[in-house]
Structure formats: structure tokens, C-alpha cells
Design an enzyme around this catalytic site. Sequence first.
Site, PDB file in Angstrom:
ATOM      1  N   GLY A 139     -87.935  18.322  -4.980  1.00 48.71           N
ATOM      2  CA  GLY A 139     -88.532  18.189  -3.656  1.00 48.71           C
ATOM      3  C   GLY A 139     -89.748  17.268  -3.587  1.00 48.71           C
ATOM      4  O   GLY A 139     -90.605  17.445  -2.713  1.00 48.71           O
ATOM      5  N   LEU A 148     -71.804  15.733   2.963  1.00 52.20           N
ATOM      6  CA  LEU A 148     -71.427  16.347   4.239  1.00 52.20           C
ATOM      7  C   LEU A 148     -70.139  15.706   4.752  1.00 52.20           C
ATOM      8  O   LEU A 148     -69.945  14.492   4.628  1.00 52.20           O
ATOM      9  CB  LEU A 148     -72.559  16.158   5.246  1.00 52.20           C
ATOM     10  CG  LEU A 148     -73.875  16.849   4.854  1.00 52.20           C
ATOM     11  CD1 LEU A 148     -75.041  16.330   5.679  1.00 52.20           C
ATOM     12  CD2 LEU A 148     -73.752  18.368   4.980  1.00 52.20           C
ATOM     13  N   ASN A 187     -80.798   9.475   5.041  1.00 52.02           N
ATOM     14  CA  ASN A 187     -80.787   9.814   3.621  1.00 52.02           C
ATOM     15  C   ASN A 187     -81.591   8.771   2.860  1.00 52.02           C
ATOM     16  O   ASN A 187     -81.641   7.614   3.258  1.00 52.02           O
ATOM     17  CB  ASN A 187     -79.337   9.818   3.111  1.00 52.02           C
ATOM     18  CG  ASN A 187     -79.252  10.123   1.628  1.00 52.02           C
ATOM     19  OD1 ASN A 187     -79.890  11.052   1.131  1.00 52.02           O
ATOM     20  ND2 ASN A 187     -78.481   9.337   0.895  1.00 52.02           N
ATOM     21  N   HIS A 243     -81.760   6.872  -0.814  1.00 57.44           N
ATOM     22  CA  HIS A 243     -80.985   6.629  -2.033  1.00 57.44           C
ATOM     23  C   HIS A 243     -81.809   5.743  -2.969  1.00 57.44           C
ATOM     24  O   HIS A 243     -82.370   4.730  -2.524  1.00 57.44           O
ATOM     25  CB  HIS A 243     -79.652   5.944  -1.695  1.00 57.44           C
ATOM     26  CG  HIS A 243     -78.814   5.717  -2.905  1.00 57.44           C
ATOM     27  ND1 HIS A 243     -78.107   6.731  -3.519  1.00 57.44           N
ATOM     28  CD2 HIS A 243     -78.620   4.605  -3.654  1.00 57.44           C
ATOM     29  CE1 HIS A 243     -77.503   6.240  -4.585  1.00 57.44           C
ATOM     30  NE2 HIS A 243     -77.798   4.958  -4.692  1.00 57.44           N
ATOM     31  N   GLU A 269     -69.641   9.368   7.417  1.00 57.65           N
ATOM     32  CA  GLU A 269     -68.677  10.044   6.538  1.00 57.65           C
ATOM     33  C   GLU A 269     -68.523   9.354   5.186  1.00 57.65           C
ATOM     34  O   GLU A 269     -67.939   9.911   4.267  1.00 57.65           O
ATOM     35  CB  GLU A 269     -67.315  10.194   7.245  1.00 57.65           C
ATOM     36  CG  GLU A 269     -66.535   8.909   7.481  1.00 57.65           C
ATOM     37  CD  GLU A 269     -67.073   8.046   8.625  1.00 57.65           C
ATOM     38  OE1 GLU A 269     -68.091   8.406   9.240  1.00 57.65           O
ATOM     39  OE2 GLU A 269     -66.455   6.995   8.874  1.00 57.65           O
ATOM     40  N   ASP A 321     -73.338   7.106   1.183  1.00 61.82           N
ATOM     41  CA  ASP A 321     -74.257   5.948   1.129  1.00 61.82           C
ATOM     42  C   ASP A 321     -73.738   4.763   1.940  1.00 61.82           C
ATOM     43  O   ASP A 321     -74.150   3.622   1.699  1.00 61.82           O
ATOM     44  CB  ASP A 321     -74.523   5.512  -0.329  1.00 61.82           C
ATOM     45  CG  ASP A 321     -75.188   6.611  -1.143  1.00 61.82           C
ATOM     46  OD1 ASP A 321     -76.004   7.352  -0.570  1.00 61.82           O
ATOM     47  OD2 ASP A 321     -74.880   6.732  -2.335  1.00 61.82           O
ATOM     48  N   GLU A 373     -89.586   5.323  -2.721  1.00 64.06           N
ATOM     49  CA  GLU A 373     -89.064   6.481  -1.990  1.00 64.06           C
ATOM     50  C   GLU A 373     -90.133   7.225  -1.192  1.00 64.06           C
ATOM     51  O   GLU A 373     -89.938   7.540  -0.023  1.00 64.06           O
ATOM     52  CB  GLU A 373     -88.399   7.458  -2.970  1.00 64.06           C
ATOM     53  CG  GLU A 373     -87.129   6.920  -3.578  1.00 64.06           C
ATOM     54  CD  GLU A 373     -86.456   7.926  -4.501  1.00 64.06           C
ATOM     55  OE1 GLU A 373     -86.204   9.052  -4.074  1.00 64.06           O
ATOM     56  OE2 GLU A 373     -86.186   7.579  -5.670  1.00 64.06           O
TER      57      GLU A 373
HETATM   58  C1  GRF Z   1     -84.663  11.179  -5.812  1.00 60.51           C
HETATM   59  O1  GRF Z   1     -84.557  10.040  -6.620  1.00 60.51           O
HETATM   60  C2  GRF Z   1     -83.827  10.964  -4.580  1.00 60.51           C
HETATM   61  O2  GRF Z   1     -83.767   9.650  -4.164  1.00 60.51           O
HETATM   62  C3  GRF Z   1     -82.503  11.399  -5.061  1.00 60.51           C
HETATM   63  O3  GRF Z   1     -82.789  12.565  -5.827  1.00 60.51           O
HETATM   64  C4  GRF Z   1     -84.001  12.376  -6.502  1.00 60.51           C
HETATM   65  C5  GRF Z   1     -84.787  13.663  -6.536  1.00 60.51           C
HETATM   66  O4  GRF Z   1     -85.640  13.799  -5.451  1.00 60.51           O
HETATM   67  N1  GRF Z   1     -81.542  11.476  -4.028  1.00 60.51           N
HETATM   68  P1  GRF Z   1     -86.623  15.014  -5.138  1.00 60.51           P
HETATM   69  O5  GRF Z   1     -87.767  15.024  -6.149  1.00 60.51           O
HETATM   70  O6  GRF Z   1     -85.856  16.324  -5.206  1.00 60.51           O
HETATM   71  O7  GRF Z   1     -87.137  14.704  -3.761  1.00 60.51           O
END
Ligand code: GRF
Length: 244
Positions: free
Chosen positions: A15, A95, A109, A111, A149, A152, A182
Site C-alpha cells: 500500500g 476485473l 490504474n 502500472h 477489459e 493495462d 508512481e
Molecule cells: C507497485 O509497483 C504498483 O505499481 C504495482 O504493485 C506495486 C506495489 O504497490 N501495481 P504498493 O506498495 O502495494 O502500492
Amino acid sequence: MLKSARIAVFVSGGGTNLQALLDAQRDGKIPHGEIALVISSQACAYALERAEKANVPAHTVPSSLIQHDFEAAIELLLEQYKIDVIVLAGFLSILSENFTKKWPRRILNIHPSLIPSFCGRGMYGLKVHEAALARGVKVTGATVHFVNEIPDGGEIILQKAVEIEEGDTPETLQRRVMEQAEWILLPQAAEIMPSMVCIIHFPPVWRKFFAYVKQKQYNFTLYDGMIIHRHTHRVNNKLNDSAK
Ligand code: GRF
């Protein structure tokens, strides 16, 4: 009658991206949105503790459920908490189209690569950085995109490049992509998405009227007693502004 959008954040692990969103909210950087719910697909996710510390309601919907039940349980929570938009922040479940088509341009999302490189089904977490290093690219990064759908495959909202350094391991690269891309991009996008929809509540008598007007093909969505008007022109300006 105008209100800020209620945001649900979906998580599965540590998280850190959720934390970036919570910090941005605390610092007033998401004025058009309010993080109103966290849903985790894993009961042991540390993200749940982060939500609790920030006094945000958090629930687990286990990914071990069959897809139909998993999504039905999520939909119940979204309804209960009157959610307007969804942010996937390290959410590891895919999903279905049945779910995503109900939320057009209202799920985003993050990525950890520059889409279309190193993305799609099976590309998540460290696997993405392993693939980037194995290919020998000199630059990677992160992408925020709308969710449809195709894993990514939705429209790209924001991207940020990150340099690969000599001696990088998947772990050091993952950390740099999080810190330099991110955790910066996701709060920006979480502000852009709610500001793209103007959410106005109307009493029931007006809903009938708007349901009639909607048949005339006006550019808005009638959603659970709310009018969600799409500011297409404004959206494009916003996206251009944030690209500067
Ligand atoms: C991150 O690199 C995110 O981009 C990916 O999962 C990783 C973990 O993220 N989808 P977090 O620390 O749980 O936010």
C-alpha cells in the site's frame, strides 16, 4: 448541490501507493476527491493498516472468491459507500469486462512501466522490472491509465520516465520507479479523474426528467440519482496541462 467525488482505492499489498494518495489528500492536493473507502483483495495486506491509521473505512474482499462473487461483493461496497470513481493502487486482481464497462473512464490504474512495454496479463510487481532489466532498456517508468477489459490496455492518462542505473536489481529499480514516478503520478491522476466529472445530486422528481432528457442523447450519465456530466473539453485541457 455540487460535491467532490468519492474515491475507492483497491489494494492487495504493502500500500505505498495508497499512502501517497492519503498523504496527498492530507496536504490538500486532491481537492476534487475524497478517499472514502479502501478495498483489499488480501486480508493480510499492510495497506489495510495504512487505511485504518488514516481513518478511512477498509474492507477485505478475498480474491479466492470466484470472479462473479468477488465482483458482486465489491459492487455492494461501492454502492454502500456511494463511490463515484475507483483507483487501483497495487491491486493484483483483474476485473472483468462486466465490471469495467459499468465504470467507463472512472477506474484508473498505475502500472510500473512505460506502457506498451512490459505490461499485460501476468506482468505485475517485480516481474515488470525483471523484464525491463532482461531486455536491457535504458529508461523505464510508470503509467497511469484508465481501466477497461484489456489488462493495462486502457487510455493512457499520465506517464513518467525513470533512468535505469548500472548495477540495478529488480528491487532497486522497483524502489526508484516508485519514488520517482508512481508516488508522484498517482495522486496527480487521482485529482484529474474526479475533476473530469462534475457530480450533482438531484431529488427524485428531477431524475425522471433527466432520464427523459438522456434519451435525447445529451452528454451525461445518469448514475444512482446523480447526474455525471462529462466535461470532455476540460478533460483534454487538464491532460495537456499536466503533461507540461
Ligand atoms: C507497485 O509497483 C504498483 O505499481 C504495482 O504493485 C506495486 C506495489 O504497490 N501495481 P504498493 O506498495 O502495494 O502500492
